[in-house]
Design an enzyme around this catalytic site. Structure first.
Site, PDB file in Angstrom:
ATOM      1  N   ASP A  99       1.156  -1.115  -0.009  1.00  6.62           N
ATOM      2  CA  ASP A  99      -0.054   0.093   0.086  1.00  6.62           C
ATOM      3  C   ASP A  99       0.846   1.225  -0.068  1.00  6.62           C
ATOM      4  O   ASP A  99       2.193   0.980   0.405  1.00  6.62           O
ATOM      5  CB  ASP A  99      -0.902   0.012   1.416  1.00  6.62           C
ATOM      6  N   ASP A 126      -0.007   5.163   0.955  1.00 11.31           N
ATOM      7  CA  ASP A 126      -0.095   5.988   2.141  1.00 11.31           C
ATOM      8  C   ASP A 126       0.076   5.359   3.345  1.00 11.31           C
ATOM      9  O   ASP A 126      -0.793   4.592   3.654  1.00 11.31           O
ATOM     10  CB  ASP A 126      -1.370   6.840   1.780  1.00 11.31           C
ATOM     11  N   LYS A 142      -9.572  -1.999  -2.459  1.00 12.27           N
ATOM     12  CA  LYS A 142      -9.197  -2.854  -1.319  1.00 12.27           C
ATOM     13  C   LYS A 142     -10.422  -2.522  -0.195  1.00 12.27           C
ATOM     14  O   LYS A 142     -10.752  -1.329  -0.175  1.00 12.27           O
ATOM     15  CB  LYS A 142      -8.126  -2.595  -0.880  1.00 12.27           C
TER      16      LYS A 142
END
Lengths: 308, 309
Positions: free
Chosen positions: B32, B34, B223
């Site tokens: 991922d 951030d 997601k």
């Protein structure tokens, strides 16, 4: 009363007389019951006026937050109903009362809502901020740092055609403080309009704010019993001597069940008899609360019993 | 490895040799962005080196982000700006890119898509050749009560949109009255963190408004839905058993990893905390178990010890 029937009971003329004798006050929902948009349901004004002549008290209880009590009184008057502002309980008014008396709000409220809501709040001495268009400007950094009014102690969400990302953002910033109260006028998903149209309702805007803030609002409108308590506390009503007339099983009839009122479903609006019967047959206690004592095609059908 | 929480384990702190063993067992590493490799405009210390070293060791590296605000070419520039060398566009999978891919390849959309979203989504749709309904700005006579509709619209896509208005909500709701009109959402995130502990409303809040208005549920691309993994896999052929998902948000990244059969690592440089992970592990709800990470590490920089040997 509802649980012992096999089918939802149609209100005949004989049953109408019996029912009317057993109550002193009749509470009417508006949209889909006494009017549709700008058009009165034929016969509705005669029924209301006749009820009053027969010594019954009449109230109007609506989840619609776009008008003040006075604006409703004006609309009622224009459509031939004998009614005054203090008989009207819309969520613009009731939310103001709720914030004042239940939340004991001492400070300002960030308002996502109409001018009518602003008016009702000011009338109870609460200062709202935020009404009107609020377009985005600047970048993400700016939004997180929007200047917050530190006198704001609550966020109130009602119908707002100027709803925007910026308003959603401001509400979120205030609601990050757990001491900031969070109130919504109602959860209806559609707002009915003139000409049979509808637009997304307050429920959609409230859901957006609840999702962003990961908090649940306190909801003022039907089926919350606050709407009835608001009327009852001002007029000294005995629930057993009250009849709630509405077109929605999930708001009007549910409110009636929650407050111990007699309930009458009219078929000039949203819900159907089939839905009521399905609720009655279901095992679910929540659905059982959405079964009216009686149903009627239109409230105009009460007229013969009143005029007899 | 996946579904560790079903055995009552999970949240294992990775140390030393364990890190090396884990990396040896995995060929693909999905990050991922951030809160994992960067926070805003600042790279997480050590993250660029980790990515570089993983590639040198022959691992395939992918970036899987729900952030739909930028097109992929902007991400490439951001990677470069923050000190990540050699990150190729093909390795970046954003919910904007994947939503466009879904409309083109899975839905095989015949018609236009009405978009509630920002520039990033629009660009990805254009690049994918998916026609977008034009937004007429100030139609005379248009209001929320009477908005003109485009008869060619066959799908509605909702994502983060700082220009979201009631009008867009009303229009999208009108399109969704037709059951044949597809209803997609870029991602379910209710809010996004900004610097200094502040937050901003996310795609999830706008999607919730539209779901309530239309009484329909959106198909969510991002997601924790599996689609982004399937998107990567269709291009690169990933074996879930040899893939590792590294994220900072339990309900998004870790759940995504569980849903796709990947081993999951929670890093503590972003949204979720160790306490929250343990609460999911020790809680009573069965569905919470899928939010329990197999492993926990302070930061992706912890991989450096294993990679620099």
């Amino acid at each position: 009363m509802a649980a012992s029937k096999c089918n939802v009971t149609r209100l005949t003329e004989a049953l109408s007389r019996q029912l009317l004798d057993s109550v002193d006050s009749v509470l009417f929902d508006c949209d889909g019951v006494i009017w549709r948009g700008d058009q009165a349901i034929p016969g509705a004004s005669e029924v209301i006026n006749s009820l009053k002549k027969n010594g019954k008290r009449v109230f109007f209880v609506t989840n619609n937050s776009t008008k003040t009590r006075q604006m409703y009184a004006d609309k009622l008057g224009k459509l031939g109903f004998d009614a005054s502002a203090d008989e009207v309980f819309g969520t613009a008014y009731c939310s103001a009362v709720y914030l004042k008396n239940v939340c004991k709000l001492d400070g300002k409220v960030y308002l996502i809502g109409s001018n009518a809501m602003r008016q009702e709040l000011e009338d109870v001495g609460i200062r709202p901020v935020g009404v009107g268009p609020d377009p985005i400007s600047g970048g993400q950094k700016d939004w997180a740092n929007v200047p917050l009014d530190n006198e704001v102690r609550a966020v109130l969400v009602g119908f707002d055609e100027h709803f925007s990302y910026m308003k959603l953002n401001r509400a979120l910033q205030y609601l990050c403080n757990p001491d900031c109260q969070f109130v919504g006028t109602n959860t209806d998903t559609r707002l009915p309009l003139e000409g049979g149209k509808a637009v997304p309702g307050t429920g959609c805007l409230l859901k957006a704010v609840e999702t962003a803030a990961q908090r649940q609002a306190q909801v003022v409108g039907k089926p919350s019993s606050f709407m009835f308590e608001c009327v009852a506390s001002q007029f000294g009503l005995d629930p057993e001597r009250c009849l709630m007339v509405g077109d929605r099983l999930d708001t009007d009839i549910m409110l009636g069940s929650n407050c111990g009122l007699k309930t009458l479903l009219t078929l000039t609006g949203v819900s159907t008899v089939a839905e009521a019967e399905a609720n009655q047959k279901s095992e679910c206690p929540q659905r059982q609360k959405m079964v009216p004592d009686y149903y009627i095609e239109s409230i105009a059908d009460i007229l013969p019993a009143l005029q007899a | 490895m996946a579904g560790a929480a079903a055995r009552g384990t999970g949240c294992v702190t990775l140390r030393g040799a364990q890190i090396r063993d884990l990396l040896d067992a995995k060929h693909n590493v999905l990050f991922d962005c951030d809160g994992v490799i960067w926070n805003g405009e600042t790279a997480v210390t050590g993250a660029p080196e980790v990515v570089s070293l993983l590639k040198q060791r022959g691992k395939r590296v992918f970036f899987v982000t729900n952030n739909c605000t930028r097109p992929r070419e902007n991400y490439v520039q951001k990677f470069s700006r923050l000190g990540f060398t050699d990150v190729a566009e093909e390795e970046i999978f954003s919910s904007a890119y994947c939503s466009a891919a879904y409309l083109r390849d899975v839905a095989r959309l015949q018609g236009k898509v009405y978009v509630i979203g920002c520039g990033g989504v629009m660009k990805e749709l254009r690049d994918a050749g998916v026609p977008v309904a034009e937004e007429e700005d100030a139609e005379p006579g248009a209001s929320i009560y009477n908005c003109p509709l485009d008869p060619d619209v066959k799908a509605v896509l909702v994502g983060y949109d700082e220009n979201f208005t009631f009008m867009k909500l009303a229009k999208a709701c009108c399109y969704l009255r037709s059951p044949e009109c597809l209803f997609l959402a870029t991602d379910p995130d209710p809010w996004h963190p900004l610097r200094g502990g502040r937050v901003t409303p996310g795609s999830g809040s706008l999607t919730a408004a539209l779901e309530t208005a239309s009484s329909r549920k959106a198909t969510v691309i991002g997601k924790p839905s599996r689609f982004m993994f399937e998107c990567i896999s269709s291009q690169f052929g990933l074996d879930p058993a040899r893939s590792l998902m590294i994220g900072d948000r339990l309900e998004t990244d870790v759940l995504f990893g569980s849903n796709c059969g990947l081993t999951t690592v929670l890093t503590l440089t972003g949204v979720s905390t160790l306490e929250e992970a343990l609460a999911y592990r020790d809680g009573q709800e069965p569905q919470q178990k899928d939010c329990v990470p197999d492993y926990v590490m302070e930061s992706v920089a912890d991989f450096l010890q294993a990679l620099e040997e």
